[in-house]
Design a protein around this motif. Structure first.
Motif, PDB file in Angstrom:
ATOM      1  N   ARG B  75     -18.023  14.093  51.654  1.00  0.00           N
ATOM      2  CA  ARG B  75     -16.697  13.480  51.477  1.00  0.00           C
ATOM      3  C   ARG B  75     -15.617  14.374  52.085  1.00  0.00           C
ATOM      4  O   ARG B  75     -14.679  13.899  52.733  1.00  0.00           O
ATOM      5  N   ASP B  78     -15.691  14.011  55.738  1.00  0.00           N
ATOM      6  CA  ASP B  78     -15.036  12.768  56.171  1.00  0.00           C
ATOM      7  C   ASP B  78     -13.528  12.974  56.291  1.00  0.00           C
ATOM      8  O   ASP B  78     -12.900  12.574  57.265  1.00  0.00           O
ATOM      9  N   ARG B  81     -12.654  15.292  59.179  1.00  0.00           N
ATOM     10  CA  ARG B  81     -12.782  14.602  60.462  1.00  0.00           C
ATOM     11  C   ARG B  81     -11.591  13.685  60.699  1.00  0.00           C
ATOM     12  O   ARG B  81     -11.034  13.627  61.784  1.00  0.00           O
ATOM     13  N   ALA B  82     -11.186  12.988  59.642  1.00  0.00           N
ATOM     14  CA  ALA B  82     -10.066  12.070  59.785  1.00  0.00           C
ATOM     15  C   ALA B  82      -8.776  12.814  60.104  1.00  0.00           C
ATOM     16  O   ALA B  82      -7.961  12.356  60.899  1.00  0.00           O
ATOM     17  N   GLN B 105      -3.771   2.291  63.894  1.00  0.00           N
ATOM     18  CA  GLN B 105      -3.403   2.377  62.488  1.00  0.00           C
ATOM     19  C   GLN B 105      -4.619   2.678  61.603  1.00  0.00           C
ATOM     20  O   GLN B 105      -4.525   3.387  60.611  1.00  0.00           O
ATOM     21  N   LEU B 106      -5.767   2.116  62.004  1.00  0.00           N
ATOM     22  CA  LEU B 106      -6.996   2.331  61.248  1.00  0.00           C
ATOM     23  C   LEU B 106      -7.326   3.823  61.167  1.00  0.00           C
ATOM     24  O   LEU B 106      -7.687   4.337  60.111  1.00  0.00           O
ATOM     25  N   ALA B 107      -7.164   4.515  62.307  1.00  0.00           N
ATOM     26  CA  ALA B 107      -7.428   5.956  62.321  1.00  0.00           C
ATOM     27  C   ALA B 107      -6.469   6.670  61.380  1.00  0.00           C
ATOM     28  O   ALA B 107      -6.838   7.609  60.669  1.00  0.00           O
ATOM     29  N   TYR B 109      -5.162   5.350  58.756  1.00  0.00           N
ATOM     30  CA  TYR B 109      -5.478   4.941  57.387  1.00  0.00           C
ATOM     31  C   TYR B 109      -6.419   5.935  56.708  1.00  0.00           C
ATOM     32  O   TYR B 109      -6.308   6.199  55.518  1.00  0.00           O
ATOM     33  N   PHE B 110      -7.377   6.472  57.482  1.00  0.00           N
ATOM     34  CA  PHE B 110      -8.358   7.374  56.865  1.00  0.00           C
ATOM     35  C   PHE B 110      -7.841   8.791  56.700  1.00  0.00           C
ATOM     36  O   PHE B 110      -8.454   9.611  56.037  1.00  0.00           O
ATOM     37  N   ARG B 156      -5.357   6.464  69.693  1.00  0.00           N
ATOM     38  CA  ARG B 156      -6.103   6.441  68.432  1.00  0.00           C
ATOM     39  C   ARG B 156      -6.500   7.870  68.013  1.00  0.00           C
ATOM     40  O   ARG B 156      -6.373   8.252  66.841  1.00  0.00           O
TER      41      ARG B 156
END
Lengths: 434, 228
Positions: B75, B78, B81-82, B105-107, B109-110, B156
């Motif tokens: 976790r 993750d 990385r984000a 935006q997705l990138a 978001y994380f 991105r």
């Protein structure tokens, strides 16, 4: 973001998603439909007779008595004497008593001999009384009142003359050909066996079975042939002595098949029932229609459960279909899954994504299934009412059906854990074969 | 140092006895733009997946941005990385059915970075500076050209202002002209944002854009050449 991604990804795979939704919609339709019809049938069934406190017949099982007296199925084991009826009817606890006499038929439909008070006291559903769509109750010996379905199916109208047959066959050899009956009334539809019954007076039953060849021709226009309508408990002392003076002995019923009782107080139901069951002169059975109806329904319950089980299986197969679709999509989406992982999506996110996609498919299908069901009930309503005497309400939202919808959503989420776990594990494995 | 590797050993669980990577020692200083070249199958992508924390090494020391990756939970990796690594691939950089803005935006978001309210403005500015015409912002990206998709991929990768940008053969799907445009754009944008760049390619001709060029064969002692 998760929701947006799930929706857009479903939209991207329109073809297979729409097919899945159709399969799911059909299964939701079947499951909710079966449940609804089952519920409604049960209600219809339980509503067949109401407002009657006791039904009394010759000593037999309660189911048998209920079947032949209310549903007009099967044959009575024995008749009961008019004296027994009179004795019970004169009990001060008894508010009203309606005699029933069965055994004749018209083109396969049962003929019920009774009195005019039948139309006053018999009720169905939530204490709905019988209503006349046309005409009125029988007044003369050779008058007949038709149930709604008989008038519709055989195309009878007021004033038509019909013949009754002895026995129950459609093609009886012993037609009471010399005694045609005149249709004087047609009842409004009830959704009960009343719709399929012809009603005549008790005297008529006696008259057509009278052995004499020339018993009764002249009395029809005779004013004196009018029937006594005022029956028990104010059973006139001289009944039926003044109704047919010319043929008194022939037309006095010696026996009847059964009778229905209304009591002054519900509290005395069990007491009266016990008294009747212990009657010494003649072996009688008194049943509570509500209790007997629910006993009968328990037998039908097997069929009902089978239908429901089949509907559940249909739904499970549709859920599995959706999962198979999602699973095969995961293989094609391995790049997408990898990409999501690289930009930081936790593996749980991918699990949720697939779950959510399955959930959306189910929710959309439930909505469509419900809409489809309401639409088809709307169109089938009149058909069901006229051919099966089934009164189906359009309101399918009961606590039951809502629970069922929730259960369906939960079940499909559960089945969707298969592809979801696969995508979770696949993303955990990290590397992608290019 | 932004990356420090020592005595790193890695093999895939399916073939546990054939080492894909065996790196005695290697490091990458902050701000440097480095090209690692190697033929396909030399373990480039494997190395990158180790650096971004998707793969765990068998043994050895691995530190990225001062974080010891093999001591973090999955976790945490993750999140790391984000937030800290931007990534550009050869292709399939974007989710095809989302539009350019949604992809970027997705990138975001994380990651936990940057206040989400102003992020749409940032995305628009970034897309502008990458020469994506405004009319293409709302199109599903699979309708756009490969060149445009690769440029959106840069946006991105950079939206969370990562300290390290990893590019895995980002030009190999592009023709020469597009490739030159892409490189020029990439270099100018990492220069202005002072992002450390680790660029992996089999194409030695790209060397002219970089301050440091290394061959994976020199870094990696493992003889295996069959895994990628």
């Amino acid at each position: 973001m998760l929701i947006k991604l799930a929706l857009k990804s479903l939209h991207d795979r329109k073809g297979s998603v729409i097919l899945s939704i159709i399969a799911m919609t059909v299964s939701v339709f079947v499951l909710l439909g079966v449940e609804h019809v089952r519920h409604q049938t049960k209600q219809n069934f339980a509503n067949t007779v109401s407002g009657v406190d006791l039904i009394v017949g010759a000593r037999t099982s309660s189911l048998n008595l209920l079947l032949y007296s209310v549903f007009k199925i099967g044959s009575p084991s024995n008749n009961i004497s008019w004296q027994s009826f009179k004795k019970v009817a004169e009990n001060p606890q008894v508010k009203w008593a309606v005699p029933l006499s069965l055994g004749d038929s018209h083109k396969g439909y049962r003929v019920l001999g009774t009195t005019e008070s039948y139309f006053l006291h018999y009720s169905y559903g939530k204490k709905h009384k019988l209503l006349f769509q046309q005409g009125q109750a029988f007044n003369n010996v050779f008058d007949v009142v038709l149930g709604y379905q008989i008038a519709v199916k055989l195309g009878y109208q007021l004033g038509d003359e019909i013949l009754l047959a002895h026995g129950l066959g459609r093609t009886s050899f012993s037609m009471h050909a010399d005694k045609p009956f005149t249709v004087v009334g047609i009842l409004a539809p009830t959704g009960t066996p009343v719709d399929h019954t012809l009603h005549v007076s008790l005297q008529a039953i006696e008259a057509i079975h009278a052995s004499g060849k020339n018993t009764y021709h002249a009395s029809k226009p005779d004013k004196r042939s009018e029937l006594k309508t005022d029956l028990p408990p104010q059973l006139s002392a001289n009944y039926p002595s003044d109704s047919m003076p010319s043929s008194k002995s022939t037309l006095t019923p010696k026996s009847i098949t059964a009778f229905m009782l209304g009591l002054n107080s519900k509290m005395s139901t069990f007491k009266i029932q016990r008294e009747i069951n212990n009657n010494r002169q003649e072996p009688l059975s008194a049943i509570l229609p509500g209790v007997a109806l629910s006993e009968l329904w328990q037998i039908m319950g097997v069929l009902e459960s089978t239908l429901f089980l089949v509907a559940i299986l249909v739904f499970i197969s549709a859920s599995l279909g959706v999962s198979a679709m999602l699973l095969s999509a995961i293989k094609q989406r391995s790049r997408e899954m990898y990409l999501l992982r690289v930009i930081g999506a936790p593996a749980l996110f991918l699990f949720m994504l697939i779950e959510l996609e399955a959930l959306f498919i189910t929710i959309i299908s439930c909505a469509l299934g419900v809409a489809l069901l309401i639409a088809s009930l709307f169109f089938a309503q009149t058909y069901l009412a006229s051919y099966f005497s089934l009164q189906i309400s359009l309101n399918i939202f009961s606590l039951n059906s809502l629970t069922l919808i929730m259960a369906m959503i939960a079940a499909s989420a559960l089945v969707a854990t298969i592809p979801s776990v696969v995508s979770y594990l696949q993303s955990k494995r990290h590397y992608v074969v290019k | 140092m932004i990356i420090e590797l020592a005595k790193l050993k890695f093999s895939y669980p399916e073939q546990a006895d054939s080492l894909v990577l065996d790196i005695p020692s290697w490091s990458l200083p902050i701000g440097e733009h480095t090209l690692i070249h190697g033929s396909s199958g030399s373990g480039k992508s494997t190395l990158l997946n180790i650096l971004n924390g998707l793969l765990s090494v068998n043994s050895g020391h691995i530190e990225v941005l001062g974080q010891r990756l093999n001591e973090m939970t999955s976790r945490q990796r993750d999140n790391f990385r984000a937030n800290s690594i931007g990534y550009v691939f050869q292709q399939f950089n974007l989710i095809g059915y989302l539009n350019a803005i949604d992809n970027v935006q997705l990138a975001n978001y994380f990651s936990k970075s940057s206040e989400k309210s102003s992020v749409t403005e940032e995305i628009k500015a970034l897309l502008n500076s990458l020469n994506i015409p405004k009319k293409d912002w709302q199109q599903p990206v699979h309708k756009l050209s490969i060149g445009q998709q690769q440029r959106i991929a840069i946006a991105r990768a950079l939206i969370n202002k990562p300290a390290l940008l990893i590019a895995d053969e980002p030009t190999s799907a592009l023709d020469e002209e597009n490739s030159a445009d892409f490189m020029a754009l990439l270099m100018s944008i990492v220069d202005s944002s002072q992002t450390t760049l680790l660029f992996v390619s089999h194409d030695i001709s790209l060397s002219r854009y970089f301050t440091r060029v290394e061959s994976l064969h020199d870094i990696n002692q493992a003889g295996a050449v069959n895994a990628d």
